[in-house]
Motif scaffolding. Structure first.
Motif, PDB file in Angstrom:
ATOM      1  N   GLN A 159       0.700  -1.000   0.064  1.00 24.22           N
ATOM      2  CA  GLN A 159      -0.230   0.089  -0.227  1.00 24.22           C
ATOM      3  C   GLN A 159       0.944   1.253   0.206  1.00 24.22           C
ATOM      4  OE1 GLN A 159      -3.238  -0.788   0.067  1.00 24.22           O
ATOM      5  NE2 GLN A 159      -3.278  -2.703  -0.266  1.00 24.22           N
TER       6      GLN A 159
ATOM      7  N   GLN B  13      -7.516  -5.524  -2.006  1.00 24.35           N
ATOM      8  CA  GLN B  13      -6.290  -5.353  -1.427  1.00 24.35           C
ATOM      9  C   GLN B  13      -5.725  -4.941  -2.484  1.00 24.35           C
ATOM     10  OE1 GLN B  13      -5.343  -7.639   2.141  1.00 24.35           O
ATOM     11  NE2 GLN B  13      -6.166  -5.995   3.355  1.00 24.35           N
TER      12      GLN B  13
ATOM     13  N   ALA C  18      -4.650  -1.378  -3.556  1.00 20.05           N
ATOM     14  CA  ALA C  18      -3.084  -0.266  -4.227  1.00 20.05           C
ATOM     15  C   ALA C  18      -2.942   0.087  -5.112  1.00 20.05           C
ATOM     16  CB  ALA C  18      -1.617  -1.328  -3.242  1.00 20.05           C
TER      17      ALA C  18
ATOM     18  N   ASN D 111      -4.066   3.057  -5.935  1.00 17.59           N
ATOM     19  CA  ASN D 111      -3.313   4.341  -5.541  1.00 17.59           C
ATOM     20  C   ASN D 111      -2.194   4.695  -5.941  1.00 17.59           C
ATOM     21  OD1 ASN D 111      -5.605   4.625  -3.209  1.00 17.59           O
ATOM     22  ND2 ASN D 111      -4.492   3.109  -1.604  1.00 17.59           N
TER      23      ASN D 111
END
Length: 676
Positions: A430, A491, A495, A498
């Motif tokens: 992340q 998840q 990530a 982002n």
């Protein structure tokens, strides 16, 4: 779907600490830098007849180059490397001690180009003379510690750290440098630090471990030197079994981070040498259980926030070159409290990066799904449709995220530990606010930005290897745990969302992240094939990445992931979009595939796999679009592409190509016979 291997670019705890791409303004300002005139006195004093001035010049270089590529380039242009190497043979001890410190900092902050320059200018000649001097001094300190003052011992320890650090950096520069260092027979020298770890400061001991880790990485002479001495192996095993008791002098306790770094390095050394005489399985008994707590112990978001707060506080007290005076020359290791805090945070991140690198290497050595499923048989079976179905069944059944063991297992294997690594690794993928500074904006703390992006990539590489290894395991319950699969998938893509797909100057690591991450997505998709609802954004991103990439492996992974998404039963529109894109990559008449041979083979394999069951709801796309005609038209082009594969140079690819070619011919015939 290949496994990620360890990379030499990741070897040092501080490998090329701040890539120049993270500091674009620094390079652009070389010609106009206000420091251009200011560094001239430093260069002049380097040749001064006064020893104090020569020492001051070495210290000034040490302080000025850190995180400042413009000043580093200016000094390079003045042959600062050659001047510092000359100072290693200075008549005054303090001068060559400080010169070694400056060269160490150049190695760390400047990267491989400066290391190569040092090697070419024969830095090894004076370094060779220092090794026996350091050994003699250490022996005296250990035998009779009261014969030398604490300050004198400190100087030797710091000097040892500088010399060893230069040697390990040079070891990564080129095979020539590595071979020359092999001739120095450094293993006994380095192991002496580890053997006396309870009596020496942690810094030179860690430097010795780092150098030994580098030297034993795929370097047989050093590996043989360690393996041949049982005392060395026992020493390394004692570090991970009994812990580390060290101090930095009277009443000065060593931080947990330094101890963690040391233990991680020892795990890496043991993994490199894989001693058969120890009676233990290094991956199962040492690497995985010891490194999992390390990678689970950190929050990248918290560290990034702390770094931002420290840098904001530090901005009111910048160090300027004018503050460096001959009268008050700073120590080469002088750091403010904030600088020390920032360095500690960086060291903590570097420990995580190193642990990830070692885990990635360990997972790369675990069973490979292709080898495990084929049994190494190169012969091609004509009953390809049946083979493909059986392989899919194995891939679907052979996994378990929660680590439940197959009833057939009677003992713990490394594979069973892998699922417990997934959650902490996903957390490390992340990105934070410091991972990728805005385009054309320099990072507020380049070392943190550099190591954060490296951690994201390393975590993804480790995940890539984990999901490939799980697919070859005999853990049975993973496929049925769809909820966990969806959580992992979300998840990962969260990530990547982002990270973003817009890549500007200074953000080159984003491209590397995507290239690794798409392999992870393929591995996850293969386990839970058809269980994820493909979103428009995911499909478009994969198509864009495949079309825009020039890397064959990246294209293959994009196609493989699209294949998995296309098999969700109830997303007929997404299936059609994906299939039409894959069909566009097939050869037409005399025009070859636009993506190259290996991606083409993956395209053909994917289309066969997607439409192998005519009862699937999305098969309507195949029938209405008359996909069998398009596949039939591509047969000659596929045959031509397969014939062009060199049997001698790419034997495995040729065998796979011939199998897929035969599958295509049989598949088209089968679909036509159905008459749907």
């Amino acid at each position: 779907m290949g496994k990620s291997q360890k990379k030499r670019a990741m070897r040092r705890h501080n490998p090329m600490r701040v890539p120049d791409s993270h500091l674009p303004k620094g390079l652009q300002s070389v010609a106009s830098s206000s420091k251009n005139e200011a560094i001239l006195p430093i260069v002049q004093k380097m040749e001064s007849p006064d020893g104090g001035e020569r020492k001051w010049a070495c210290v000034a270089v040490s302080n000025l180059i850190q995180n400042d590529p413009s000043t580093r380039r200016l000094l390079q242009g003045k042959n600062i490397v050659g001047s510092l190497i000359t100072r290693l043979s200075d008549s005054e001890e303090e001068v060559w001690i400080e010169a070694a410190g400056a060269l160490r900092n150049l190695c760390i902050d400047g990267g491989y180009d400066i290391c190569a320059e040092m090697y070419n200018k024969n830095v090894l000649a004076p370094l060779k003379t220092f090794v026996p001097k350091i050994s003699t001094a250490l022996s005296q300190f250990l035998e009779n510690p009261k014969t030398s003052s604490e300050s004198a011992q400190k100087v030797v320890y710091e000097f040892a750290d500088n010399v060893i650090t230069i040697l390990w950096c040079l070891s990564e520069t080129s095979n020539k440098a590595l071979n020359a260092i092999n001739q120095m027979n450094l293993v006994p020298f380095l192991m002496s630090f580890l053997a006396s770890r309870n009596k020496l400061p942690i810094v030179p001991v860690t430097a010795a471990a780092q150098c030994l880790y580098v030297l034993t990485d795929d370097n047989q002479p050093a590996i043989d030197d360690v393996r041949s001495n049982d005392a060395y192996i026992n020493c390394l095993l004692d570090v991970v079994r009994t812990g580390v008791e060290v101090s930095n002098g009277k009443g000065k306790q060593v931080s947990d981070e330094r101890i963690n770094m040391f233990k991680v390095l020892v795990c890496g050394i043991l993994g490199n040498v894989s001693p058969s005489s120890s009676g233990i399985e290094i991956t199962k008994d040492i690497t995985l259980p010891h490194l999992q707590p390390i990678i689970s112990s950190i929050s990248l978001l918290e560290i990034a926030d702390t770094v931002k707060q420290l840098v904001t506080t530090q901005e009111s007290e910048p160090m300027e070159i004018e503050k460096l005076s001959l009268k008050d020359a700073p120590k080469s290791d002088h750091k403010s409290q904030i600088e020390s805090q920032l360095e500690n945070l960086e060291n903590r991140l570097r420990t995580i990066q190193l642990a990830l690198e070692i885990l990635t290497g360990a997972c790369a050595l675990l069973p490979d799904p292709v080898a495990a499923l084929t049994g190494g048989d190169d012969d091609i079976d004509d009953s390809n449709e049946q083979d493909d179905t059986e392989m899919d069944d194995v891939l679907d059944d052979d996994m378990a995220l929660d680590g439940k063991l197959s009833s057939e297992k009677s003992h713990t294997s490394p594979i069973e530990i892998l699922p417990s690594l997934v959650t902490p690794l996903l957390a490390l993928t992340q990105p934070t606010a410091l991972s990728f500074p805005p385009p054309a904006t320099a990072s507020i703390h380049p070392p943190t930005t550099s190591v954060l992006s490296a951690i994201h990539i390393s975590a993804l590489e480790c995940l890539n290897n984990i999901f490939l290894s799980l697919s070859a395991s005999s853990i049975r319950d993973l496929k049925v745990d769809v909820a966990s699969g969806r959580r992992i998938w979300e998840q990962l893509w969260g990530a990547l969302g982002n990270v973003g797909i817009q890549i500007e100057r200074g953000q080159e690591k984003k491209q590397e992240i995507w290239e690794v991450a798409v392999g992870v997505s393929w591995g996850i998709g293969n386990i839970w094939k058809g269980d994820f609802v493909p979103t428009e954004e995911q499909v478009n991103t994969l198509i864009q990445l495949c079309t825009g990439s020039i890397d064959s492996a990246t294209r293959v992974k994009c196609i493989g992931t699209l294949e998995c998404l296309a098999q969700h039963q109830n997303t007929i529109d997404a299936n059609r979009i994906i299939s039409l894109y894959l069909l566009s990559l097939l050869p037409i008449a005399s025009n070859p595939s636009p993506v190259g041979t290996e991606p083409l083979l993956q395209v053909v394999s994917a289309l066969i796999d997607i439409y192998s069951d005519e009862n699937m709801p999305y098969d309507v796309n195949f029938r209405e679009g008359r996909f069998e005609d398009r596949l039939a038209d591509s047969i000659d082009g596929v045959k031509k592409a397969v014939r062009a594969i060199d049997k001698r140079k790419e034997r495995d690819l040729r065998i796979r190509g011939e199998e897929i070619r035969d599958n295509l011919i049989a598949f088209v015939s089968y679909r036509r016979e159905l008459g749907l």
